[in-house]
Write a protein that holds these residues in place. Sequence first.
Motif, mmCIF file in Angstrom:
data_model
loop_
_atom_site.group_PDB
_atom_site.id
_atom_site.type_symbol
_atom_site.label_atom_id
_atom_site.label_comp_id
_atom_site.label_asym_id
_atom_site.label_seq_id
_atom_site.Cartn_x
_atom_site.Cartn_y
_atom_site.Cartn_z
ATOM 1 N N LYS A 1 0.838 -1.205 0.000
ATOM 2 C CA LYS A 1 0.000 0.000 0.000
ATOM 3 C C LYS A 1 0.872 1.254 0.000
ATOM 4 N N SER B 1 -2.740 -0.643 -5.743
ATOM 5 C CA SER B 1 -4.176 -0.486 -5.514
ATOM 6 C C SER B 1 -4.662 -1.586 -4.577
ATOM 7 N N LYS C 1 -11.007 -6.137 -2.016
ATOM 8 C CA LYS C 1 -10.413 -4.845 -1.657
ATOM 9 C C LYS C 1 -10.977 -4.285 -0.353
#
Length: 349
Positions: free
Chosen positions: A250, A255, A267
């Motif tokens: 990150k 992403s 996610k």
Amino acid sequence: MSRESHAPFKQKKLNKLAKSLPAVSELRTGLTLVVGHYGELIHLVHYVMVKELSMAAANLPVPMPDCSSVLCVQSGPLRQLEQLHGLRVQLGFSAPPFEKCQFVDRVASCALDWTNPASVSIVCRLNIVKDGGCVVLQQPAGQNPDFEGLLHLRRAAEKYKARIILFCPAVADEAKFSGVANELFVAAPCEPNPGFDEGFVVSCPELASPLSPASGKVLCCVRLGEDGLKTEITPFVADDLKTRLMAILKADEWSLEKIGKLVGLNKSNVSRKLRMVSGAVPDDWDDAMLDEWIEACDLDPIDDDSDDDDDGDEGDDLNDLDRANPVAPVGRNERNTRNKAGLTLRKQR
């Protein structure tokens, strides 16, 4: 205005507050205890703490003061002390960072309990204590310190504005001794980062905060080389390697979808796991180091030709609420058949 519209601003304020917590004053004068289940790593924990103290570094949860000299006292049978001397040479205690350190070996039939009256009197008579210096001691393995002896050591250190640091690898309940010491550290074994031999976490319970689970903690990783012990001290992220890797990726501007595809989560689960985590990209981070981390986490590299719509969630997270159950499409003929059946039943009534 809806509640959801306030969420980003609130999270931003929490992050700013969490980042402001690590700014603390240096190690207090008086008695410092280093407790926890780290008996097998005692020499490594001792090395890291003494090195940081000698260099007056600020890598540990509490910054170390600038001491003119540091006296490390060891006790035990002669043969045991000879082995200890050889270990100090192997670890690199003779290196330049330890120029301020003096090492004194006191021969005895067994390792001294530094909290019994006779040993306390020895410590209190040391010139380095009377001059306001720093003394580093180590309790025998498996022996808890005596409360009365700890209080005498504390009073002596406070009287002369000195620092006495006592390693207690047998003490598991830090709360029991938190009121006796001026400072308290807890050391606990932890899985090291790839490329290192051993790892442990050093924390200061006084700095713990629900706003930042990693507040007051650092991860220490060590490996033994030809010229001594190499150390890496980084802010604590998590006990498991996979979460540490996610935090690094990150910070490396991956992403959430791409991170999730690598670790097998969607996610939103990645976002939850990293919500209160702040990571940094290690020095010399490259594809080879990434491959080393992926192998250590027992993950499969991302296939660039794979379908981007597949988030790779294996269902191993109980918080996964982001997927709706699929509904099978209904054809026109099936719908007409159902409608006719409903009309027939109503006419019969």
